[in-house]
Design an enzyme around this catalytic site. Structure first.
Site, PDB file in Angstrom:
ATOM      1  N   ASP A 166      -0.915  10.189 -10.129  1.00 32.90           N
ATOM      2  CA  ASP A 166      -0.722   9.130 -11.133  1.00 32.90           C
ATOM      3  C   ASP A 166       0.757   8.971 -11.489  1.00 32.90           C
ATOM      4  O   ASP A 166       1.227   7.851 -11.746  1.00 32.90           O
ATOM      5  CB  ASP A 166      -1.530   9.441 -12.396  1.00 32.90           C
ATOM      6  CG  ASP A 166      -3.023   9.193 -12.200  1.00 32.90           C
ATOM      7  OD1 ASP A 166      -3.402   8.607 -11.173  1.00 32.90           O
ATOM      8  OD2 ASP A 166      -3.805   9.607 -13.076  1.00 32.90           O
TER       9      ASP A 166
ATOM     10  N   ASP B  78      -4.462   2.715  -4.284  1.00 31.58           N
ATOM     11  CA  ASP B  78      -3.039   2.816  -3.946  1.00 31.58           C
ATOM     12  C   ASP B  78      -2.473   1.473  -3.499  1.00 31.58           C
ATOM     13  O   ASP B  78      -1.412   1.425  -2.876  1.00 31.58           O
ATOM     14  CB  ASP B  78      -2.823   3.867  -2.867  1.00 31.58           C
ATOM     15  CG  ASP B  78      -3.667   3.608  -1.620  1.00 31.58           C
ATOM     16  OD1 ASP B  78      -4.390   2.598  -1.596  1.00 31.58           O
ATOM     17  OD2 ASP B  78      -3.607   4.419  -0.678  1.00 31.58           O
TER      18      ASP B  78
ATOM     19  N   ASP C 285       0.843  -1.179   0.000  1.00 30.84           N
ATOM     20  CA  ASP C 285       0.000   0.000   0.000  1.00 30.84           C
ATOM     21  C   ASP C 285       0.889   1.244   0.000  1.00 30.84           C
ATOM     22  O   ASP C 285       1.814   1.350   0.813  1.00 30.84           O
ATOM     23  CB  ASP C 285      -0.907  -0.002   1.232  1.00 30.84           C
ATOM     24  CG  ASP C 285      -1.951   1.102   1.176  1.00 30.84           C
ATOM     25  OD1 ASP C 285      -3.056   0.826   0.681  1.00 30.84           O
ATOM     26  OD2 ASP C 285      -1.660   2.219   1.628  1.00 30.84           O
TER      27      ASP C 285
ATOM     28  N   ASN D  84      -2.482  13.427  -3.528  1.00 32.06           N
ATOM     29  CA  ASN D  84      -3.531  13.887  -4.440  1.00 32.06           C
ATOM     30  C   ASN D  84      -4.131  15.206  -3.977  1.00 32.06           C
ATOM     31  O   ASN D  84      -4.401  16.098  -4.790  1.00 32.06           O
ATOM     32  CB  ASN D  84      -4.631  12.827  -4.550  1.00 32.06           C
ATOM     33  CG  ASN D  84      -4.209  11.619  -5.356  1.00 32.06           C
ATOM     34  OD1 ASN D  84      -3.366  11.718  -6.245  1.00 32.06           O
ATOM     35  ND2 ASN D  84      -4.788  10.474  -5.054  1.00 32.06           N
TER      36      ASN D  84
END
Length: 211
Positions: free
Chosen positions: A105, A131, A88, A96
């Site tokens: 991204d 993620d 993770d 973000n």
């Protein structure tokens, strides 16, 4: 569409063996073959797209399950070792929120590239969702899988990710598990690795745990 797909060659046994009718028949035959080839290529592309994550170009969850179940069956049949790593990306939401999803991204793509550099051709690496990444390791015991997990963790933590928003330091948390002598199914392996991943997140992140 004016793209050359190949050559269609006729070899006569004598001179002037073909006439205009033969040429028209050959052109019709070539058009039929071209359509069949194009349809086959399109079908193959669509199949690849169906099991590929568009951001990272890794397998998506569908592709992971498709190939992973085959490896589970092979491990069961031949009694081979098999391990799974769940990973993770720590605090992607913060990236973000701060830099935007385009930069997020970019981080995911870099993460995928770095992970790919450490896995074998027959290992199955996927973006499991959001993620989260999953890695299935055939012919790999728990010690080998844990050693690989530590290398993966270090490869992400040791160097920031270059993005349009500047270098960003990121880390990953990992959960590692192995199949038993009689692995029931891929879902149970993933649940075990996910529990270990949860423990890694709860214990401070940027670390690996084993159930």
């Amino acid at each position: 569409d004016d793209a050359a797909l190949g050559d269609l060659i006729l070899g006569p046994s004598g001179r002037s063996a073909f006439n205009q009718d033969d040429l028209r028949l050959l052109e019709s035959f070539g058009a039929t073959i071209s359509a069949a080839i194009n349809n086959s290529m399109l079908h193959s592309r669509m199949q690849r797209l169906a099991i590929t994550d568009s951001v990272t170009n890794l397998y998506n969850r569908r592709g992971f399950y498709e190939w992973g179940r085959r490896e589970i069956e092979r491990a069961r049949r031949f009694g081979h070792s098999l391990s799974v790593i769940m990973m993770d990306l720590d605090q992607l939401k913060s990236v973000n929120d701060t830099y935007g999803h385009v930069v997020g991204d970019q981080v995911l793509r870099t993460l995928a590239d770095r992970l790919s550099q450490h896995v074998r051709d027959f290992d199955i690496l996927c973006r499991y969702g959001g993620d989260e990444f999953a890695l299935l390791l055939p012919e790999t015991d728990l010690f080998m899988a844990s050693s690989l997990a530590e290398r993966l963790r270090a490869s992400i933590a040791d160097a920031p990710v270059d993005t349009d928003g500047g270098p960003i330091a990121v880390t990953i948390s990992l959960g590692v598990t192995k199949a038993t002598q009689e692995p029931a199914n891929l879902e149970e392996l993933l649940k075990s690795a996910d529990r270990a991943l949860y423990n890694a997140k709860q214990s401070g992140r940027n670390r690996l745990e084993i159930p």
